[in-house]
Design a protein around this motif. Structure first.
Motif, mmCIF file in Angstrom:
data_model
loop_
_atom_site.group_PDB
_atom_site.id
_atom_site.type_symbol
_atom_site.label_atom_id
_atom_site.label_comp_id
_atom_site.label_asym_id
_atom_site.label_seq_id
_atom_site.Cartn_x
_atom_site.Cartn_y
_atom_site.Cartn_z
ATOM 1 N N SER A 105 -8.075 -11.405 4.057
ATOM 2 C CA SER A 105 -7.194 -10.302 3.667
ATOM 3 C C SER A 105 -5.978 -10.835 2.924
ATOM 4 C CB SER A 105 -6.727 -9.542 4.913
ATOM 5 O OG SER A 105 -5.886 -10.388 5.703
ATOM 6 N N ASP A 106 -5.274 -9.937 2.247
ATOM 7 C CA ASP A 106 -4.033 -10.312 1.568
ATOM 8 C C ASP A 106 -3.041 -10.906 2.563
ATOM 9 O OD1 ASP A 106 -4.629 -9.212 -1.119
ATOM 10 O OD2 ASP A 106 -4.637 -7.297 -0.070
ATOM 11 N N ARG A 463 -4.782 -8.506 -8.239
ATOM 12 C CA ARG A 463 -4.687 -7.553 -7.134
ATOM 13 C C ARG A 463 -3.793 -6.369 -7.492
ATOM 14 N NH1 ARG A 463 -7.349 -5.328 -3.218
ATOM 15 N NH2 ARG A 463 -6.703 -5.746 -1.079
ATOM 16 N N ARG A 670 -4.765 -0.904 7.453
ATOM 17 C CA ARG A 670 -4.312 -0.328 6.188
ATOM 18 C C ARG A 670 -5.431 0.509 5.559
ATOM 19 N NH1 ARG A 670 0.046 -2.247 3.710
ATOM 20 N NH2 ARG A 670 -0.926 -2.087 1.641
ATOM 21 N N GLN A 671 -6.554 0.595 6.246
ATOM 22 C CA GLN A 671 -7.709 1.326 5.714
ATOM 23 C C GLN A 671 -7.636 2.779 6.147
ATOM 24 O OE1 GLN A 671 -8.435 -1.377 3.516
ATOM 25 N NE2 GLN A 671 -10.331 -0.196 3.612
ATOM 26 N N VAL A 705 -13.789 3.109 -2.978
ATOM 27 C CA VAL A 705 -13.160 2.370 -1.887
ATOM 28 C C VAL A 705 -13.592 3.060 -0.598
ATOM 29 C CG1 VAL A 705 -11.002 1.724 -0.762
ATOM 30 C CG2 VAL A 705 -11.188 1.606 -3.251
ATOM 31 N N GLU A 726 -4.884 -1.689 -1.970
ATOM 32 C CA GLU A 726 -6.264 -1.496 -1.524
ATOM 33 C C GLU A 726 -7.008 -0.469 -2.374
ATOM 34 O OE1 GLU A 726 -4.191 -3.377 1.917
ATOM 35 O OE2 GLU A 726 -3.676 -1.861 0.430
ATOM 36 N N CYS A 727 -6.293 0.540 -2.875
ATOM 37 C CA CYS A 727 -6.954 1.597 -3.649
ATOM 38 C C CYS A 727 -6.840 1.417 -5.157
ATOM 39 C CB CYS A 727 -6.406 2.963 -3.229
ATOM 40 S SG CYS A 727 -7.086 3.501 -1.637
#
Length: 754
Positions: A105-106, A463, A670-671, A705, A726-727
């Protein structure tokens, strides 16, 4: 304790204010986690002080004299994050291939710690291996010499100092290139284009002193508690004076509702709070144009226009007045998502104000009509003469700590914004004059193969940019990728087909010892004030070089000798670089070094529009007559949502400090996708369900996503929200602001797949 990504997600609403004990607990979590408590604690005392260092996080202005603790929760996180005791050494890369690291992950990538050695990617082992600095510079220079200059991109993230930025843009132009996009292209380029057209300057007109004189603040699309928390001190003072703070934002953000000052012992002891917004209007994503038109319509029709100012200082008012009068309230209500009564309430408060400031962020700029949003906000200010007087003006809130300053000293793809004639005179060469590539155009070039090399001065471009999937595929075909960085991120893990170099640099908080002694650097804040910064912490590794030294090393390997440029002397004494900046840009930087010594709180570079001198074609401030009131660039339809991407409380841009979005009550993940209760029911979903978002951009490329948890949240109907970056894969490259090319990340057309 901050929940991390491997914990079970928790969605418990947070009832506390911004600031207060919540901030204190958050700091008590991250500082020990970075395993450098004593040093971090000592450095926080120096943060944002005239004899200290400027925060490596946001660009909000610094008061003088400073508060005893001149840092916020996120700024303290950024400091702890940068001076962590954890290290990414050659042993780390011997243990991990890039293929493996791409699954991290980031958060986990950056949490691994500071980079310690210059590295070259070895394709045979799929690992980074140590390479001497001399080898790195020679190889990079040789590869760049073999390429057409216009096929190379020189990107800058927005954190590099004025000194480094000046050297970087000069190197690119001497090479024959002005493909110099930066993070402004991703966020506030709509400001640069819109304000330049409207009032003749590409930046805001206000300073911190204006908060002391304003009667009213119009606040659009900016989450102060997450993005610039130190501003809460100014907003708190404005509210306590009895001035109006009128907020337009799709989500109810805690920092715009109430605040407890962590530096106020009485508030902390009694847990008392200061309200911030006097009015809060949850406008639809992309509906700000309509909301502003509603306010303007009421002001015009009820006789509150400052006709003396309009006649003396503006152009094309009659056309705008006609458009406002002709616009119906039904259209305004439909496009804004607000009632006529709510907008009239805001307009009445605005009309009573003698001095109004307009504060805004990417909630205005990151739309297809982002430039129109900015110009419409200027329209509102012009109606009542709110440019060029105390307590009034436009205040765009920048992100990265020196993104505005980088543009000031020449990091721009636009010839008209760079001092090219002065560069020609000073250094005896012909700088390129054709427009260079901006961020969207650079992405397109990477994807279609016309960009062959990418040099990145900080940042996490892969990113941060839109069209993630295609961008990563194109990145793997580059001839050269050069990444100058302090920590590991996703952009470092996509190796080029040719050469890939990872060059670690000193951080701003670290001691920068050069030939003439310890060096300080400078940067420009959101209000155009230039500040010095001096690092004192021991460097993370003896193998690090400063950013100016890295730029100079590449320049010497790439360029023929120039008798007017002594790269080594500049690296040895940054004051010499400041002298060069003063020669190239005298209207802002005359007596640069002397002013840094004389003006302890930094110096304001000046602003013509703030003096009611409008350097536009007409010589006056320009009204915009908008063609439409929907800033999204698409129409609503059944099943299509307006996605706005946002940051969490545990984040700065692509840097993820943890998995706690305290103010929104989201922990451990964060999802998520935030949805209105009625939209959840209409879609046949329930809170906690997992869904996939699919792009509805109308082209043939599939963007998705998945594995997002539905969270019920107070979002306007038809709008949904999810985290950046993320999106980003959902954002089509073509979905950008029309004139500025800013990715339209605050209104992305998507559909929900259960």
């Amino acid at each position: 304790m901050t929940k991390q990504h491997d914990d079970r997600p928790d969605f418990t609403p947070y009832d506390g204010p911004a600031g207060g004990w919540g901030s204190m607990r958050s700091l008590a979590d991250i500082v020990p986690r970075e395993k450098n408590v004593a040093v971090t604690t000592a450095e926080l005392v120096r943060q944002n002080k005239p004899d200290g260092f400027m925060c490596v996080s946001c660009a909000w202005s610094k008061p003088y004299p400073p508060n005893p603790a001149e840092f916020c929760e996120n700024g303290a996180k950024a400091t702890a994050w940068e001076i962590t005791s954890q290290r990414v050494t050659p042993d780390f890369f011997r243990a991990h291939t890039l293929s493996e690291l791409r699954s991290w992950s980031d958060y986990r990538l950056e949490e691994a710690g500071r980079l310690t050695h210059p590295m070259r990617y070895d394709r045979a082992t799929d690992r980074y291996v140590v390479a001497p600095w001399e080898e790195a510079f020679a190889a990079i220079g040789a590869r760049l010499k073999s390429l057409a200059p216009r096929s190379v991109v020189f990107y800058a993230s927005g954190r590099a100092s004025l000194e480094t930025s000046y050297m970087y843009q000069l190197m690119a132009r001497l090479y024959g290139n002005q493909n110099l996009p930066d993070s402004s292209n991703m966020c506030h380029e709509s400001t640069s284009v819109g304000l330049k057209a409207a009032i003749g300057v590409p930046v805001g007109t206000t300073t911190l002193e204006d908060f002391d004189h304003t009667d009213c603040i119009l606040h659009f699309g900016q989450n102060v508690a997450t993005n610039s928390p130190r501003m809460l001190h100014q907003l708190r003072a404005v509210h306590k004076r009895g001035a109006q703070i009128i907020v337009f934002n799709p989500l109810r953000e805690r920092g715009l509702e109430r605040f407890t000052d962590p530096q106020n012992p009485i508030e902390m002891a009694t847990r008392s709070e200061t309200p911030i917004a006097t009015q809060y209007h949850q406008v639809k994503a992309g509906g700000d144009l309509a909301a502003m038109m509603g306010i303007a319509k009421w002001v015009i029709e009820n006789g509150h226009v400052d006709h003396d100012f309009v006649a003396a200082h503006t152009h094309d008012y009659a056309a705008f007045e006609a458009r406002a009068r002709a616009t119906g309230w039904d259209e305004i209500e439909r496009e804004s998502g607000l009632t006529r009564a709510a907008l009239e309430q805001a307009a009445e408060a605005y009309a009573r104000s003698k001095a109004t400031m307009a504060i805004y962020g990417m909630g205005l700029t990151q739309h297809v009509k982002g430039v129109d949003n900015v110009r419409m906000l200027v329209n509102l200010l012009l109606l009542r003469g709110n440019i060029g007087k105390p307590g009034a003006g436009v205040c765009p809130v920048r992100g990265h700590s020196n993104v505005q300053g980088q543009r000031t000293v020449g990091i721009t793809e636009k010839t008209e914004l760079a001092p090219v004639e002065k560069l020609k005179e000073l250094y005896g060469f012909d700088p390129p004059t054709e427009k260079g590539l901006d961020t969207v155009e650079a992405c397109a070039g990477v994807i279609d193969g016309t960009v062959k090399a990418f040099v990145s001065l900080g940042g996490n471009f892969v990113r941060a940019a839109p069209e993630t999937e295609l961008l990563e595929e194109g990145w793997a075909n580059l001839d050269l990728s050069v990444q100058i960085a302090t920590k590991l991120n996703r952009s470092h893990l996509i190796p080029a087909a040719g050469e890939t170099w990872l060059l670690p640099c000193l951080g701003r908080i670290e001691r920068d010892l050069q030939a003439s002694g310890p060096q300080r650097v400078t940067m420009e804040d959101s209000t155009s004030v230039i500040h010095p910064s001096l690092g004192k912490v021991d460097p993370a590794s003896p193998h690090l070089l400063s950013e100016p030294a890295i730029v100079a090393g590449i320049a010497k390997a790439l360029l023929p000798p120039n008798p007017a440029i002594d790269w080594d002397a500049w690296v040895g004494d940054y004051a010499l670089v400041r002298d060069e900046i003063a020669k190239a840009i005298p209207h802002f930087f005359a007596r640069f070094n002397e002013r840094l010594r004389e003006e302890k709180g930094g110096f304001w570079k000046g602003n013509k529009a703030a003096e009611r001198v409008f350097e536009t074609e007409s010589g006056k401030a320009e009204f915009l007559v908008p063609e439409v009131l929907n800033a999204t660039g698409f129409t609503d339809s059944d099943g299509r949502y307006r996605l706005l991407t946002l940051r969490s409380n545990d984040q700065f841009n692509t840097t993820i400090y943890g998995y706690s979005d305290r103010f929104r009550g989201i922990n451990g993940t964060r999802q998520v996708v935030l949805m209105n209760r009625d939209d959840i029911a209409r879609a046949g979903l329930t809170a906690g369900a997992k869904v996939t978002l699919a792009s509805d951009a109308g082209d043939n490329h599939e963007r998705r996503v998945g594995d997002l948890i539905v969270v019920e949240y107070d979002v306007p109907p038809g709008c949904i929200a999810a985290y950046y970056p993320e999106c980003n894969p959902l954002i089509a490259l073509a979905h950008h602001a029309e004139e500025s090319h800013v990715p339209a990340a605050k209104s992305v057309p998507v559909r929900i797949v259960a």
